[in-house]
Design a protein around this motif. Structure first.
Motif, PDB file in Angstrom:
ATOM      1  N   ILE A  61      12.119  -3.258  -2.825  1.00  0.00           N
ATOM      2  CA  ILE A  61      11.286  -3.632  -3.966  1.00  0.00           C
ATOM      3  C   ILE A  61      11.304  -2.568  -5.058  1.00  0.00           C
ATOM      4  N   GLN A  76      12.292  -9.811   4.339  1.00  0.00           N
ATOM      5  CA  GLN A  76      11.038  -9.427   3.708  1.00  0.00           C
ATOM      6  C   GLN A  76      10.097  -8.870   4.778  1.00  0.00           C
ATOM      7  N   ALA A  93       5.870   0.365  -2.685  1.00  0.00           N
ATOM      8  CA  ALA A  93       5.401  -0.961  -2.288  1.00  0.00           C
ATOM      9  C   ALA A  93       3.903  -0.973  -1.981  1.00  0.00           C
ATOM     10  N   THR A 128       7.432  -5.850   0.896  1.00  0.00           N
ATOM     11  CA  THR A 128       8.605  -5.108   0.491  1.00  0.00           C
ATOM     12  C   THR A 128       9.782  -5.904   1.032  1.00  0.00           C
ATOM     13  N   GLU A 181      10.979 -11.090  -8.669  1.00  0.00           N
ATOM     14  CA  GLU A 181      10.211  -9.918  -8.274  1.00  0.00           C
ATOM     15  C   GLU A 181      10.031  -8.949  -9.440  1.00  0.00           C
ATOM     16  N   TRP A 193       6.265  -7.816 -10.508  1.00  0.00           N
ATOM     17  CA  TRP A 193       5.801  -6.446 -10.356  1.00  0.00           C
ATOM     18  C   TRP A 193       5.812  -5.679 -11.666  1.00  0.00           C
TER      19      TRP A 193
END
Length: 327
Positions: free
Chosen positions: A97, A125, A165, A253, A311, A315
């Motif tokens: 991540i 994951q 993460a 993560t 992602e 994020w």
């Protein structure tokens, strides 16, 4: 009318025309040992699955795969090494991540996190679990949220480091639970943070993987929620954040294999096939599951790229909204 000389001339050109129309031969790969760069420390939660994958790839490919740990500036040093490596499929990146937040976290980078990399496959994951000090006066997630809301700034949470993460997942929780004000105490890894969670110096941690559940089984901490949308067979008795009232909360993560952008498409395809062949092995899946990973089978370069883009949007928004900084 064509005479014999014309026909002979045309015939002489046919082999050249056939060669011109034939598809280019796929480049030979691999022709030498493959370097798999892991921008995390040896023996950590990213390195261990990477080494398992590398070992098994060496069994399905005609060359061995060697893990090389390159740390520094978060994941920047190791990632930069791969970005600048030859585009021949003999240097790969095994990352997490952390790659999706490089752009919003760093004002300057020696590479482009998007343009300089080609995604090969999403490996899996790893969900996260909220662990709370046993003396905190809250037995459930709704009670904890109410406690934090009634006492803004009184409590702290631990993370494994700025921009990691654990930090991201906790800030996502605080935002989605109504903008809770809880202080952040970064540590050099979750293992360094756990003693302070146990002692009560910090109230909680949303830790990667399921290892922390052992503390909960002993009664040393209280396990509040797991970060999957639905309950998972990895921890079937653990309620989700959604069940605790944080609608839509989901955080992992994840582990992904990449190559330098410009690596020939046939090499990307061959590497993807090799990774998926390894992840089809039940023994490998079992070992990764034991480490808390939900293995992704049959990932494609396109699906991995789409996942990474999703992602990065998710994020990146949290980094900006919660003003997350690496320093």
């Amino acid at each position: 009318m064509l005479n014999r000389r014309h026909l002979l001339g045309a015939g002489a050109l046919l082999p050249f025309a056939a060669r011109a129309q034939a598809p280019a031969a796929a480049p030979a790969w691999p022709t030498q040992p493959i370097r798999m760069v892991v921008p995390f420390a040896a023996g950590g939660p990213t390195d261990v699955p990477a080494r398992l994958l590398a070992d098994r790839l060496g069994e399905v490919l005609p060359q061995r795969v060697v893990v090389e740990n390159r740390t520094g500036s978060g994941v920047v040093v190791g990632t930069d090494l791969v970005a600048k490596a030859p585009k021949d499929g003999h240097t790969l990146l095994y990352t997490t991540i952390a790659h999706s937040v490089l752009r919003p976290l760093f004002a300057r980078l020696p590479f482009d996190p998007d343009a300089d990399f080609a995604q090969i496959a999403l490996v899996g994951q790893v969900p996260m679990v909220m662990l709370v000090n046993k003396d905190i006066p809250a037995q459930t997630l709704p009670e904890l949220i109410a406690l934090f809301r009634a006492n803004p700034g009184k409590y702290d949470y631990a993370s494994s480091g700025n921009g990691g993460a654990v930090h991201l997942a906790t800030e996502l929780f605080l935002a989605m639970a109504g903008g809770l004000q809880v202080g952040h105490v970064p540590y050099r890894g979750s293992s360094a943070a756990m003693p302070d969670v146990l002692s009560g110096r910090v109230a909680m941690i949303i830790d990667v993987g399921l290892a922390g559940l052992e503390y909960a089984r002993k009664g040393d901490v209280r396990a509040m929620a797991i970060s999957t949308l639905q309950r998972t067979p990895l921890a079937p008795d653990m309620p989700t954040f959604v069940e605790g009232g944080v609608a839509g909360y989901e955080a992992y993560t994840w582990h992904m294999v990449m190559a330098p952008s410009g690596t020939p498409a046939p090499v990307i395809t061959a590497c993807n096939a090799a990774v998926n062949r390894v992840l089809a092995n039940d023994t490998v899946v079992q070992r990764l599951t034991e480490q808390g990973m939900q293995v992704v089978r049959n990932s494609t370069p396109d699906s991995a790229a789409a996942f990474l883009q999703s992602e990065a949007r998710k994020w990146g928004a949290i980094v900006r909204q919660r003003n997350i900084q690496v320093n």
